[in-house]
Design a protein around this motif. Structure first.
Motif, PDB file in Angstrom:
ATOM      1  N   ARG B 165       0.898  -1.210   0.070  1.00 50.61           N
ATOM      2  CA  ARG B 165      -0.046   0.173  -0.013  1.00 50.61           C
ATOM      3  C   ARG B 165       0.899   1.296  -0.028  1.00 50.61           C
ATOM      4  O   ARG B 165       0.673   2.007  -0.841  1.00 50.61           O
ATOM      5  N   GLU B 166       1.917   1.318   0.654  1.00 51.64           N
ATOM      6  CA  GLU B 166       2.820   2.387   0.915  1.00 51.64           C
ATOM      7  C   GLU B 166       3.423   2.571  -0.253  1.00 51.64           C
ATOM      8  O   GLU B 166       3.547   3.713  -0.770  1.00 51.64           O
ATOM      9  N   MET B 167       4.030   1.617  -0.976  1.00 49.81           N
ATOM     10  CA  MET B 167       4.456   1.851  -2.600  1.00 49.81           C
ATOM     11  C   MET B 167       3.427   2.335  -3.267  1.00 49.81           C
ATOM     12  O   MET B 167       3.785   3.337  -4.155  1.00 49.81           O
ATOM     13  N   THR B 168       2.280   2.020  -3.352  1.00 53.26           N
ATOM     14  CA  THR B 168       1.571   2.342  -4.317  1.00 53.26           C
ATOM     15  C   THR B 168       1.045   3.972  -4.000  1.00 53.26           C
ATOM     16  O   THR B 168       0.926   4.554  -4.749  1.00 53.26           O
ATOM     17  N   GLY B 175       1.522  11.901  -8.358  1.00 49.28           N
ATOM     18  CA  GLY B 175       0.674  12.716  -9.291  1.00 49.28           C
ATOM     19  C   GLY B 175       0.153  11.486 -10.556  1.00 49.28           C
ATOM     20  O   GLY B 175      -0.501  11.650 -11.323  1.00 49.28           O
ATOM     21  N   HIS B 176       0.581  10.260 -10.370  1.00 55.07           N
ATOM     22  CA  HIS B 176       0.099   9.359 -11.485  1.00 55.07           C
ATOM     23  C   HIS B 176      -1.343   8.720 -10.957  1.00 55.07           C
ATOM     24  O   HIS B 176      -1.492   8.433  -9.911  1.00 55.07           O
ATOM     25  N   THR B 177      -1.958   8.457 -11.996  1.00 54.13           N
ATOM     26  CA  THR B 177      -3.537   8.260 -11.904  1.00 54.13           C
ATOM     27  C   THR B 177      -3.705   6.711 -12.414  1.00 54.13           C
ATOM     28  O   THR B 177      -4.516   6.182 -12.047  1.00 54.13           O
ATOM     29  N   ARG B 178      -2.848   6.377 -13.533  1.00 53.11           N
ATOM     30  CA  ARG B 178      -3.106   5.123 -13.815  1.00 53.11           C
ATOM     31  C   ARG B 178      -1.746   4.397 -13.746  1.00 53.11           C
ATOM     32  O   ARG B 178      -0.763   4.329 -13.956  1.00 53.11           O
ATOM     33  N   ALA B 203      -4.543   1.149  -1.452  1.00 53.69           N
ATOM     34  CA  ALA B 203      -4.320   2.487  -1.829  1.00 53.69           C
ATOM     35  C   ALA B 203      -4.950   3.051  -2.978  1.00 53.69           C
ATOM     36  O   ALA B 203      -5.486   4.504  -2.904  1.00 53.69           O
ATOM     37  N   LEU B 204      -5.235   2.358  -4.099  1.00 53.75           N
ATOM     38  CA  LEU B 204      -5.919   2.817  -5.102  1.00 53.75           C
ATOM     39  C   LEU B 204      -7.348   3.582  -4.680  1.00 53.75           C
ATOM     40  O   LEU B 204      -7.782   4.782  -4.837  1.00 53.75           O
ATOM     41  N   GLU B 205      -8.178   2.565  -3.921  1.00 56.34           N
ATOM     42  CA  GLU B 205      -9.217   2.907  -3.335  1.00 56.34           C
ATOM     43  C   GLU B 205      -9.375   4.107  -2.348  1.00 56.34           C
ATOM     44  O   GLU B 205     -10.128   5.066  -2.488  1.00 56.34           O
ATOM     45  N   ALA B 206      -8.210   4.264  -1.631  1.00 53.83           N
ATOM     46  CA  ALA B 206      -8.262   5.147  -0.558  1.00 53.83           C
ATOM     47  C   ALA B 206      -7.917   6.571  -1.529  1.00 53.83           C
ATOM     48  O   ALA B 206      -8.472   7.682  -1.010  1.00 53.83           O
ATOM     49  N   ALA B 207      -7.478   6.447  -2.480  1.00 49.01           N
ATOM     50  CA  ALA B 207      -7.155   7.788  -3.279  1.00 49.01           C
ATOM     51  C   ALA B 207      -8.239   7.972  -4.279  1.00 49.01           C
ATOM     52  O   ALA B 207      -8.148   9.084  -4.922  1.00 49.01           O
ATOM     53  N   GLY B 208      -9.183   7.253  -4.350  1.00 49.74           N
ATOM     54  CA  GLY B 208     -10.284   7.492  -4.989  1.00 49.74           C
ATOM     55  C   GLY B 208     -10.300   6.930  -6.557  1.00 49.74           C
ATOM     56  O   GLY B 208     -10.878   7.439  -7.573  1.00 49.74           O
ATOM     57  N   LEU B 209      -9.004   6.108  -6.627  1.00 44.72           N
ATOM     58  CA  LEU B 209      -8.829   5.868  -8.098  1.00 44.72           C
ATOM     59  C   LEU B 209      -9.521   4.353  -8.456  1.00 44.72           C
ATOM     60  O   LEU B 209      -9.629   3.591  -7.465  1.00 44.72           O
ATOM     61  N   PRO B 210      -9.873   4.207  -9.659  1.00 44.13           N
ATOM     62  CA  PRO B 210     -10.491   2.970 -10.046  1.00 44.13           C
ATOM     63  C   PRO B 210      -9.436   1.826 -10.047  1.00 44.13           C
ATOM     64  O   PRO B 210      -8.282   2.086 -10.422  1.00 44.13           O
TER      65      PRO B 210
END
Lengths: 343, 343
Positions: B165-168, B175-178, B203-210
DNA sequence: TGATACGATTACATCGTTGAAACAGCGTTG
DNA sequence: CAACGCTGTTTCAACGATGTAATCGTATCA
């Protein structure tokens, strides 16, 4: 703890020896008895006690693989093949890490684990001819790496000197005239280093190129860090080399890192070659030109030689004076990749 | 063969047991006797027969280290630490290579070498909770890698999920989203892969990324070739990722190779991160951002735990119901290098 | 029928070591 | 001086397996 023959015998209602006979596949066991015993064996999940068996038989089924460093990729890759080959023969492999320290290598020779192993595959770095000759331990041994003595020690190796010469010739053939070498060693017993250096010098001489000591500085060891450090020194020379032959791939990868961070383009500004063909060199950018020893062949041969020696030497007796081939030259290939020739 | 206690005893003119006492440093031996015996020991170059000693003592002084591949750098590096730690405690280490094959892993669990080893350090890949729970062999065991069961099996591991998770998060913070992932596994027992994937998704989820499945394709194994192959597929996507988190450094190095040969600049066009902190990643160009588990700590702890279990479990008795800490969480650090952030 | 051969099984010793227990010698102690 | 305790040493049995030789039963043959 596990069940012993005695337990199985009691359960099956036969003598201990009969169970032993079944376990060892002795011919004359009545089918009926065999079945009973096998049932008991299964029920108690019998597993022979190897200590006891070995004590009686005088064999342990274990061989030692003594090498400098398990985490140097070359040795890691080699170990996997040795272990595979040994397992095929029903052996278990135990690892002895010497870190290339003279004391530890001497301990290996003196047979620290003599009574635990049937044989030894040893890849020495620092011990020399005398120490090998002075070995008293009678455990069968096979050496990996260039032959260091003419005595009765078996060994498996590629022709380091020839391979090094070929690699240097390759660099010369590309038109380079100032060719450096990384991996010379000050320790006079560092056999491999000397052979590779000799091959390098041979090629230079044959091409009529001068040997410049400043282009072949000694390294402390054969790790990436050494390659990186020595490369830095080479680049500081008034006339830096156009090509560098590193005596193993780790040195080359270290040197590559230094070259790239110094802004050099490889191979355009500097050609780099390694030795060992570890997997890293196939995925680095640029990929690494190298000498690829046939590791599987080396490992298999070493295990075979050892097997022959172990089987040949009866308990208590010396190994047969002549038990077949003892100096095996393994194959290698020169593999040209991006670090010397742009594709 | 080597001299036995009997021979030494005869030479020294004392009983076998007295020699044994001298050898084992028993206190009550007269100085005069001791000297005589020691002389005889030296003269005959006595070395204890370990099979016999082990048979008698019920200990072998050997532990097994079972792991998937010795030539995967992470395991090679880990092995060196395990061996170092074991040797410090007077143990010898024998290597069991499973190649990650379920059958071989099962054999390890069932104690193929039960009678040869005092303990086992096991790094499983494919066997799952059930198989571990079904283990009947009573040899003390310590697991490496994430905890797979709640039973009495000791284990040492870092928190894979948190680290992933930390790495992600690190990649997201750039600033990466994909963000892609390489290393997902279809085998449901591939615990480590699942944990790292879970951390990634968290991590994706926490950042609101799909979470896009196409960005996290499964790999056959964890070698450079797999990383290179999967990276190729990712680059063929309509919308390729801007950053990729590889579940180990080998995958990352393979992916790096593909990216560079595809003409991408790393990290400018593509950020890449790995996991394991193998030495290669410190010398690649660019150097590799990674999770660095404290391997020395892991190894030392595993050996200590095993030592405790071995000492704790008397011969024939079960291990004490509670013999101290059994789940150790090892340290790790996130190391940012050139592959994600230009220096 | 008795001798013989062979299949099947067992008793026993042994590998090298060490724990338990016994023993011998000697100085203390009550 | 008997009992005791201590040091120093030995005897004995055992760990678990296996090689050797002996044993037993049964079929075969003269």
């Amino acid at each position: 703890m596990g069940a012993s023959l005695k337990d199985v015998a009691a359960l099956a209602g036969v003598s201990v020896k009969t169970v032993s006979n079944v376990v060892n596949g002795y011919t004359y066991v009545a089918p009926h008895t065999r079945e009973k015993v096998e049932q008991a064996l299964a029920e108690l999940e019998y597993r022979p006690n190897l200590s006891a068996r070995n004590l009686r038989r005088g064999r342990t089924g274990v061989i030692a693989l003594a090498l400098p460093e398990l985490d140097a990729p070359y040795f890691a890759e080699l170990s996997r093949f040795v272990i595979d080959a040994a397992v095929e023969r029903g052996w278990t492999v135990l690892i002895d890490q010497t870190d290339g320290l003279a004391d530890r290598e001497r301990e290996v020779l003196q047979g620290i684990r003599e009574q635990l192993i049937d044989g030894l595959i040893f890849s020495p770095i620092t011990v020399g001819r005398e120490e090998l000759a002075a070995r008293t331990d009678s455990t069968p041994m096979v050496l990996l790496g260039e032959r260091i003595m003419d005595g009765p020690t078996h060994h498996v190796a590629i022709d380091n000197q020839r391979a090094a010469r070929e690699m240097t010739e390759h660099l010369i053939s590309l038109g380079h005239t100032r060719i450096g070498a990384i991996g010379a060693q000050e320790n006079p017993s560092a056999n491999t280093a000397h052979l590779r250096l000799a091959g390098y010098r041979q090629a230079l001489e044959a091409a009529g190129l001068p040997y410049d000591e400043r282009l072949a500085p000694p390294t402390a060891s054969y790790h990436r860090a050494d390659g990186a450090a020595v490369m830095r020194r080479l680049l500081e020379l008034d006339e830096p080399p156009q090509a560098v032959f590193c005596f193993n791939d780790l040195l080359a990868l270290g040197a590559l890192r230094t070259a790239l961070t110094s802004g050099l383009r490889v191979p355009d500004d500097l050609a780099l070659a390694g030795f060992d063909d570890i997997e890293d060199g196939r995925y680095s950018t640029p990929t690494l030109t190298t000498i690829s020893p046939d590791k599987a062949h080396i490992a298999r041969t070493a295990v075979e030689l050892l097997d022959a020696r172990i089987s040949g030497s009866g308990r208590g007796g010396r190994p047969a004076e002549d038990d077949g081939q003892r100096e095996v030259e393994a194959d290698y290939r020169l593999i040209v990749r991006e670090s010397t020739v742009r594709p």
